[in-house]
Design an enzyme around this catalytic site. Structure first.
Site, PDB file in Angstrom:
ATOM      1  N   CYS A 113      42.394 -54.933 -49.281  1.00 25.60           N
ATOM      2  CA  CYS A 113      43.403 -55.824 -47.663  1.00 25.60           C
ATOM      3  C   CYS A 113      44.194 -56.471 -48.283  1.00 25.60           C
ATOM      4  O   CYS A 113      45.088 -56.633 -47.750  1.00 25.60           O
ATOM      5  CB  CYS A 113      42.126 -55.817 -46.438  1.00 25.60           C
ATOM      6  SG  CYS A 113      40.447 -56.919 -47.129  1.00 25.60           S
ATOM      7  N   HIS A 115      38.843 -60.452 -43.710  1.00 28.64           N
ATOM      8  CA  HIS A 115      39.513 -59.317 -43.866  1.00 28.64           C
ATOM      9  C   HIS A 115      40.459 -60.015 -43.647  1.00 28.64           C
ATOM     10  O   HIS A 115      41.451 -60.978 -42.886  1.00 28.64           O
ATOM     11  CB  HIS A 115      38.964 -58.714 -42.710  1.00 28.64           C
ATOM     12  CG  HIS A 115      40.160 -57.125 -42.764  1.00 28.64           C
ATOM     13  ND1 HIS A 115      40.700 -56.851 -43.506  1.00 28.64           N
ATOM     14  CD2 HIS A 115      41.446 -56.820 -41.649  1.00 28.64           C
ATOM     15  CE1 HIS A 115      40.970 -55.366 -42.976  1.00 28.64           C
ATOM     16  NE2 HIS A 115      41.386 -55.575 -42.142  1.00 28.64           N
TER      17      HIS A 115
END
Length: 992
Positions: free
Chosen positions: A54, A309
């Site tokens: 990510c 994340h």
């Protein structure tokens, strides 16, 4: 409605409700609508998260929306464009980019014109050599990739391409040092691609920039050497911004090094920043345009630096609208406004959460933003970037593949729906005719198969009824509960369509098994009554010789034994079919084990002696009346029968007498040997090589194993076998030479041998068989210094075998796995621990001997037990020299743990760095605060293995901590780091 599992006629609740009534067509397939994967109008394309990539996706989306960078990359020549000019890209093979620029070109073209909702960046990630399963530092990735891209583009001829990274991202600042004495100014100009701003102790972005540029005093030991003054002088140093790039990257240093843990941690504090940033107050030259607009905010969601994340909020430069890029998902913000509220609510840094400060119009606050990107404000219209023809051709090819996939998925959905409708009508018709009418033919079929037939997700296999058969090949009565009775018409259809067998019709139920089951049930009912009768009969005292001997253990468990015997035939029938439950082998094994247990528990065999007669011990049996025995005999007709006047086994009587005589003989032998060999029994009376006794010039040697085995016999003559021989061959090599030097016998090998006085040796030769005589002889001139004495052995030392033994010992000490070592923490440079545990020899105190004698069997003194165990592990095998080499290297050096000490499992090939990580978790001391030593030697080479550092099993390593850490255990909830991170080592980012 539930199904009545015990009723074969109940056909409700077996999965038919799914098919009855109207059914949604989507239930006939598990294929998602392919149009859900299609890119929506005026939407951006997402990027697939390949596991933990990510952080890569966020930067790719941010760089894609930098129109100048995108246009420059499109202008970069491609090998595909050059080689295939006029012919296009070959259709028979997929396009494979060769360079990083080509990968980025292709990705940007797909992000711009692809019809997919998201694309796969695996080619780009693989080209960089990134580990898709490991999350890396996003800021470090940005720096390294920009450096790699700049280096790659520097070879281009087109200046718009060659200089794009410098034009967009590169600025200049100067380190300025001013001498306080003469005022001389020294300036060092340096380029930057981002400003790294410390956020600790700050609430606003402008405060962070001010601290970055603040003046630093150079005084004391840190004074500056002035070229004019030609001496060290007090000075001031600061950074001056000389020029700023079009795109200003501000790195917020949220991830900082924590000295206490030795790892990074995240600062979850709020920082305020505005959408407009005026950099003029911070510039050296005030006459330029330095107003910047916020264009991107990169977010890290999570409380730890090692997990979480990454997402990006980026503004579209053409429309001014904000978008949130979250891997495959892209969300447009309402009203052309940046919205961070939802992202800030997702992370919970601690229980005592800091309240979010109020933000005015045009300003924002974030505790998760780690990078802010500002673009120089300009009135010029944004660029319109077109995809080059050769890249557009590649994009069109990918779009055609996507359309083909969509059509294929749509056709599969259509076919699944068609098959589902046919199956729907078929099931409704068959289910109506599934029940067998009274008096009509019927078949039995398993409930499990019927449920699979009604479950569209698992296509039915051929019907298999073998698991329901008894030993006679018919339907087992116990399997009726998992069977269903259906009409012959439907059964015919099933066997025609799906095949299988055998068919179980109206004649399939096994009459023999039913009759046997009824017989067993009657016996079980009778057993309860007989149990009460026998219990009452056992209360009556038997007079005369009319009774029978029965084992007490058998009487306690006779009811259970009878039940097992009644069930035995059923169990044999259940397991007689090899395919029962699909695992014949395991069933056979378990059945065999059960039968072995039953054989051990046969009724009244607990009073049968090894010769098949009545045992001699009356404590294990009792007399029961004739009536009670007849009742028991009905259930155990094959049980051994012993009338109460039956004589005990004559052979057992003889053995009993012989055993008593042997015990008496052993006691007498032990007493005589103990009296004769007093010095051998007591350690304190034995001679020692370290201090040679003056009254003799020769001493004899036996193995320590012989001494320990003999002591065991003397202490417990009734429980241990007597020792008949002295096996000294184990102390010799295959050539007949001695394996020990005089020096080693005084030190490390002293635990393998025992020294014997000459007078005692004469008695040993009379009492035991001696295979080899070994003795040590001292030669000393009259009146000479005792230290000048010479010592020789008979037989002499074998140098070759001795050297081989030492090499084998060293090799084994360097090749251990999962061995125990001890780490002792030193406080104030003092080793607060007792001396190492003494060698575990058998104590010879009279009090201990008495305690040993009084202890029941199995409860031995732990030290004596350990010594015996150690001796068995260390003992020199009396069968071969090879076995001695393998076993003899282990010493009886068991270490006793003391306070402040912890045991760790390590291997010889483990590095010192890995050991420090273990110590960190055990003692909460960071690796760089650990000072380790062993036997006075400092352990400092982190890359060296423990074997090469001389760390052997049972070693004690001293730990001196510079800064003890009290609360590292609490950090485990936030960090899960066992090994030091390697960053981008080994990837393409460091290849340039």
């Amino acid at each position: 409605r539930r199904n009545c599992r015990g009723n074969p006629n109940c056909l409700v609740g077996i999965g038919e409700h799914v098919w009855l009534g109207e059914i949604d067509e989507n239930s006939f397939h598990n294929i998602d609508d392919p149009n859900c994967e299609r890119r929506k109008k005026n939407a951006f394309v997402g990027l697939t998260n390949l596991g933990a990539t990510c952080y890569v996706n966020t930067f790719l989306q941010m760089w894609f929306l930098n129109l100048e960078l995108r246009q420059a990359l499109y202008l970069c020549p491609s090998t595909c464009n050059e080689n295939m000019a006029g012919e296009g890209v070959p259709q028979d093979k997929d396009y494979e980019p060769q360079t990083i620029c080509e990968h980025l070109q292709y990705l940007f073209a797909l992000l711009q014109n692809s019809k997919r909702r998201y694309i796969d960046p695996s080619g780009f990630v693989k080209a960089l050599g990134l580990d898709t399963g490991q999350q890396q530092d996003a800021q470090e990735f940005s720096k390294l990739f920009m450096s790699l891209l700049e280096d790659t583009l520097s070879k281009q001829k087109n200046p718009d391409v060659r200089n794009i990274v410098q034009k967009q991202f590169c600025g200049e600042y100067a380190y300025v040092t001013v001498c306080n004495q003469c005022g001389r100014e020294s300036k060092l100009v340096s380029k930057f691609y981002e400003l790294e701003l410390n956020i600790q102790g700050h609430k606003q972005l402008t405060d962070c920039i001010t601290e970055f540029l603040k003046e630093e005093k150079l005084e004391g030991d840190n004074r500056y050497f002035c070229e004019t003054c030609q001496s060290k002088q007090n000075a001031t140093r600061k950074i001056r911004l000389l020029s700023l790039p079009c795109t200003l990257n501000l790195q917020l240093m949220r991830f900082v090094f924590d000295r206490q843990t030795g790892h990074k941690k995240k600062l979850n504090t709020y920082i305020g920043f505005s959408e407009l940033l005026d950099m003029e107050p911070f510039m050296e030259q005030k006459n330029g345009v330095y107003v910047y607009e916020l264009s991107a905010v990169l977010i890290h969601r999570g409380v730890s630096a090692y997990s979480g994340h990454y997402i990006a909020h980026v503004k579209d430069p053409q429309t001014g609208e904000w978008y949130k890029f979250n891997d495959e998902d892209i969300e447009k913000m309402e009203g052309k406004k940046l919205q961070l509220g939802i992202e800030e609510d997702l992370a919970e840094p601690s229980k005592s959460q800091t309240r979010k400060p109020k933000c005015g119009k045009g300003t924002h606050c974030s505790r998760n933003a780690y990078m802010l990107v500002y673009r120089l404000q300009t009135r010029e219209k944004s660029l319109t970037v077109k995809v080059p023809a050769f890249l557009q051709e590649l994009v069109e090819r990918d779009n055609c593949k996507f359309e083909e996939w969509c059509n294929e998925m749509a056709e599969m959905r259509k076919q699944s729906v068609a098959r589902g409708k046919i199956k729907h009508e078929e099931v409704k018709e068959l289910y109506k005719r599934l029940p067998a009418e009274a008096g009509s033919p019927y078949d039995f079929i398993s409930l499990e198969w019927l449920q699979k037939w009604l479950d569209e997700s698992t296509p039915p296999k051929p019907i298999d009824n073998t698991a329901c058969l008894c030993s006679h090949g018919k339907l087992h009565p116990d399997k009726i509960s998992i069977m269903k009775r259906i009409s012959e018409y439907v059964a015919d259809f099933f066997y025609r369509r799906y095949g299988g067998g055998p068919r179980l019709n109206v004649k399939a139920l096994c009459k023999d098994c039913v009759v046997e089951r009824c017989r067993i049930l009657r016996l079980k009912n009778q057993l309860n009554e007989d149990y009460k009768t026998v219990t009452n009969l056992l209360k009556i005292t038997v007079k005369g010789n009319d009774g029978f001997w029965v084992g007490k253990a058998s009487l306690r468990s006779w009811r259970q034994l009878a039940l097992e015997q009644l069930n035995e035939q059923d169990e044999d029938a259940e397991h007689s079919n090899g395919k029962m439950n699909g695992n014949a082998q395991n069933k056979d094994e378990s059945n065999e084990e059960k039968r072995e247990e039953e054989e051990e528990l046969n009724f009244n065999e607990d009073i049968v002696c090894p010769h098949g007669d009545l045992c001699i011990s009356e404590n294990e049996r009792r007399v029961v009346s004739k009536e009670a025995w007849e009742k028991l005999k009905q259930y155990f007709p094959k049980a051994p029968e012993f009338p109460s006047n039956k004589e005990r086994c004559s052979q057992c009587k003889i053995l009993e007498r012989e055993g008593e005589e042997n015990e008496a003989l052993h006691k007498m032998m032990a007493s005589e040997q103990k009296t004769s060999l007093q010095n051998l029994f007591h350690d304190k009376c034995r001679p020692c090589l370290g201090s040679w006794p003056q009254e003799t010039d020769e001493l004899y040697i036996v193995s320590q194993f012989f001494v320990e085995e003999w002591r065991k016999f003397v202490r417990r003559p009734t429980r241990c076998s007597p020792v008949s021989s002295v096996g000294n061959s184990a102390l010799l090599c295959p050539h007949g030479g001695l394996m020990f030097t005089y020096a080693s016998m005084t030190k490390e090998d002293s635990k393998l041998i025992a020294l014997i006085w000459p007078s005692e040796w004469e008695r040993i030769q009379k009492l035991f068989v001696v295979d080899h005589v070994i003795k040590i002889i001292r030669a000393q001139a009259a009146g000479a210094d005792p230290e000048s004495a010479l010592y020789t052995s008979e037989p002499q030392l074998c140098p070759e075998c001795r050297e081989g033994l030492l090499c084998q010992q060293q090799r084994d000490l360097r090749e251990y796995t999962q061995a125990t070592i001890y780490i002792h923490k030193v406080v104030d440079n003092k080793k607060v621990m007792k001396d190492a545990a003494p060698e575990l020899n058998v104590s010879s105190s009279e009090a201990e001997e008495e305690r040993e004698e009084n202890k029941p069997e199995g409860e031995q003194d732990p030290d004596f037990n350990q010594a015996n165990g150690g001796a068995k592990r260390q003992k020199i095998s009396q069968q071969s020299y090879i076995a001695y080499q393998k076993q003899g290297i282990r010493r009886s050096t068991r270490h006793r743990k003391v306070r402040g000490e912890k045991a760790l499992l390590v291997s010889a090939n483990q590095t010192l760095k890995e050991l420090k990580i273990q110590i960190m978790h055990a003692f909460s001391v960071a690796p760089f605060d650990q000072n380790l030593s062993i036997d006075g030697k400092i352990l400092s080479d982190d890359t060296a293995t423990l074997g090469s550092l001389g760390v052997i099993p049972e070693s004690v390593i001293l730990l001196k901590a510079d800064e003890p850490i009290a609360d590292y255990a609490a950090m485990d909830d936030v960090m899960q780091v066992c090994m030091p991170e390697e960053g981008f080592k080994g990837t393409g980012l460091l290849g340039h």
